[in-house]
Design an enzyme around this catalytic site. Structure first.
Site, PDB file in Angstrom:
ATOM      1  N   HIS A  36       0.824  -1.208   0.000  1.00 47.80           N
ATOM      2  CA  HIS A  36       0.000   0.000   0.000  1.00 47.80           C
ATOM      3  C   HIS A  36       0.860   1.261   0.000  1.00 47.80           C
ATOM      4  O   HIS A  36       0.412   2.329   0.422  1.00 47.80           O
ATOM      5  CB  HIS A  36      -0.967  -0.005   1.192  1.00 47.80           C
ATOM      6  CG  HIS A  36      -2.080  -0.983   1.023  1.00 47.80           C
ATOM      7  ND1 HIS A  36      -3.381  -0.607   0.756  1.00 47.80           N
ATOM      8  CD2 HIS A  36      -2.092  -2.334   1.052  1.00 47.80           C
ATOM      9  CE1 HIS A  36      -4.138  -1.688   0.642  1.00 47.80           C
ATOM     10  NE2 HIS A  36      -3.376  -2.746   0.823  1.00 47.80           N
ATOM     11  N   HIS A 123      -0.908 -14.631   8.648  1.00 46.07           N
ATOM     12  CA  HIS A 123      -0.116 -13.587   8.004  1.00 46.07           C
ATOM     13  C   HIS A 123       1.225 -13.393   8.722  1.00 46.07           C
ATOM     14  O   HIS A 123       1.473 -13.992   9.773  1.00 46.07           O
ATOM     15  CB  HIS A 123      -0.880 -12.261   8.001  1.00 46.07           C
ATOM     16  CG  HIS A 123      -1.920 -12.166   6.927  1.00 46.07           C
ATOM     17  ND1 HIS A 123      -1.619 -11.852   5.624  1.00 46.07           N
ATOM     18  CD2 HIS A 123      -3.260 -12.359   6.969  1.00 46.07           C
ATOM     19  CE1 HIS A 123      -2.722 -11.835   4.905  1.00 46.07           C
ATOM     20  NE2 HIS A 123      -3.742 -12.147   5.698  1.00 46.07           N
ATOM     21  N   ASP A 397      -8.538 -12.599  -2.188  1.00 45.58           N
ATOM     22  CA  ASP A 397      -8.792 -13.748  -3.051  1.00 45.58           C
ATOM     23  C   ASP A 397      -9.321 -14.914  -2.228  1.00 45.58           C
ATOM     24  O   ASP A 397      -8.684 -15.300  -1.241  1.00 45.58           O
ATOM     25  CB  ASP A 397      -7.498 -14.207  -3.731  1.00 45.58           C
ATOM     26  CG  ASP A 397      -6.913 -13.182  -4.686  1.00 45.58           C
ATOM     27  OD1 ASP A 397      -7.202 -13.286  -5.880  1.00 45.58           O
ATOM     28  OD2 ASP A 397      -6.165 -12.299  -4.230  1.00 45.58           O
TER      29      ASP A 397
END
Length: 451
Positions: A36, A123, A397
């Site tokens: 980002h 993550h 996704d």
């Protein structure tokens, strides 16, 4: 001032820091950027001068990996348009470092506001925080799949050189999603005679429409949107392939692709995700690549593939299945290959012997885990260990497999090009492929007949 041992340790730390985001020995790729941030990209060093290269050579692969392609991938809308910043002039490489960049255009940092307190399960938030004492505040930073844009761009450069030098080509497809596999006989045929990317993209494409409860493949066959079951040929008044919204599964077997698409749709509705396996094949590989003992070709390929986000398994040739076979079945028997080279009757080894390329197709498979970002509430803890209910927002996704082939193709090309350069430097002479050797043998035989 530092003592001699301290200086040695500092030098070692500096060398490690230099290598964290760089891959390769002679063909070196360094990636940069966060998911980002302003943008992502790469610097490629070691590209020979006078190679034809423009953005048009790189963009197709980035387009194949970009988000927002269809209803079965993340809706994040990024064009992923690449710009070559340095290293080329008038469409040719200069032999100097090539810098390429893609600007991030659709950042939504606020989607990650609720992950400041708690690391997202699956993550790298927690491990990055522990390792570095800080982390990117949104989207995973360097651990995000956005980082792979640089690899795909660099891989496109490597592919251009490999095809020009050896007619060496790299192709990858989705072999399985969850428990849905391409039939074994079809898998073997694809590995022995790999299709091109156009075939993979088109054969695995399905058309859909929200008004219809079925998919249509390019051959006009219908499949249930519920479970992918075949429904026969489309009739008059049914959705036509050319008129629907296309889904790109990258599975070159339409009946299997339909089952995969149906399963992914189901998981999106359930706010869950799944993984699968991709197969990657490299053809036209020169004989003699790989540097035993620790830089064997499959070891380098494994390192490259396993450095990609979400990869959890790697195998070459028969891979883990070799552990179930007899030696008499697993051994690849030799036969004459022409111009002093040998070739194999079979390819259970997957293109390497002793960590060195044999000239046969390099066949590898990579297992990819389910996407960690799911919209279900997850009972976890905060960074300080307090109970916490985490709901991950954002655009994710349900299955990353349809966008994975360009990533694997890129890493395969980067690894093979670096191995080619290392072997060329070692031997001081040209490298040979089995196809080139066969042509030399044929030419010599023709000359002998004429004489």
């Amino acid at each position: 001032s530092q003592s001699p041992p301290q200086r040695v340790h500092q030098a070692a730390r500096d060398r490690l820091a230099d290598r964290m985001s760089t891959y390769g020995v002679l063909f070196r790729v360094t990636t940069f950027g966060e998911s980002h941030g302003i943008g992502v990209g790469c610097i490629v060093d070691g590209v020979p001068a006078n190679l034809d290269l423009t953005e048009a050579d790189v963009q197709p692969q980035l387009t194949r990996r970009r988000p927002g392609q269809s209803s079965i991938v993340t809706p994040r809308n990024e064009g992923d348009i690449v710009t070559i910043l340095s290293g080329t002039e008038n469409g040719k490489t200069l032999g100097t470092p090539i810098a390429m960049m893609v600007h991030n255009q659709n950042q939504k940092k606020f989607d990650y506001a609720n992950t400041v307190q708690a690391p997202r399960p699956g993550h790298a938030d927690y491990t990055y925080q522990v390792k570095y004492g800080t982390r990117a505040s949104s989207g995973g930073g360097r651990a995000s799949a956005r980082e792979t844009i640089g690899r795909v761009a660099a891989g496109a450069v490597a592919e251009k050189w490999l095809e020009q030098e050896f007619n060496c080509k790299v192709v990858c497809w989705v072999n399985s999603v969850m428990d849905i596999d391409i039939p074994r006989d079809v898998q073997v045929e694809l590995e022995n005679n790999p299709p091109n990317r156009d075939f993979i993209d088109n054969e695995g494409a399905l058309a859909e429409d929200d008004k219809c409860d079925y998919f249509v493949d390019r051959h006009g066959q219908k499949y249930s949107r519920t479970d992918g079951a075949p429904l026969g040929a489309a009739g008059e008044g049914d959705l036509k392939f050319a008129d629907g919204k296309l889904i790109y599964t990258r599975c070159p077997h339409a009946p299997t692709a339909a089952k995969m698409a149906a399963r992914i749709h189901e998981l999106r509705r359930k706010e869950d995700s799944t993984g699968g396996v991709c197969t990657c094949v490299v053809t036209g590989v020169p004989v003699g690549l790989g540097e035993p003992c620790f830089d064997k070709l499959e070891a380098e390929l494994a390192k490259g593939m396993m450095s990609l986000p979400a990869t959890k398994g790697f195998e070459v040739g028969e891979g883990f299945n070799a552990g179930r076979m007899l030696g008499s079945a697993n051994n690849d028997l030799f036969m004459a290959g022409g111009d002093g080279l040998l070739k194999c009757k079979t390819n259970h080894a997957g293109g390497t012997l002793g960590g060195i390329s044999s000239g046969e197709n390099l066949v590898m498979r990579v297992a990819i885990k389910p996407a960690s970002s799911i919209s279900q509430d997850q009972e976890t803890v905060t960074f300080d260990g307090q109970a916490h209910t985490l709901s991950v927002k954002g655009r994710h996704d349900p299955c990353v497999l349809p966008r994975a082939p360009p990533l694997l193709e890129g890493m395969a090309a980067i690894t093979v090009m670096d191995a080619c350069m290392r072997q060329r430097a070692r031997s001081g002479g040209p490298l040979k492929t089995l196809a080139q050797a066969a042509k030399e043998e044929e030419r010599a035989a023709k000359c002998a007949r004429l004489a």
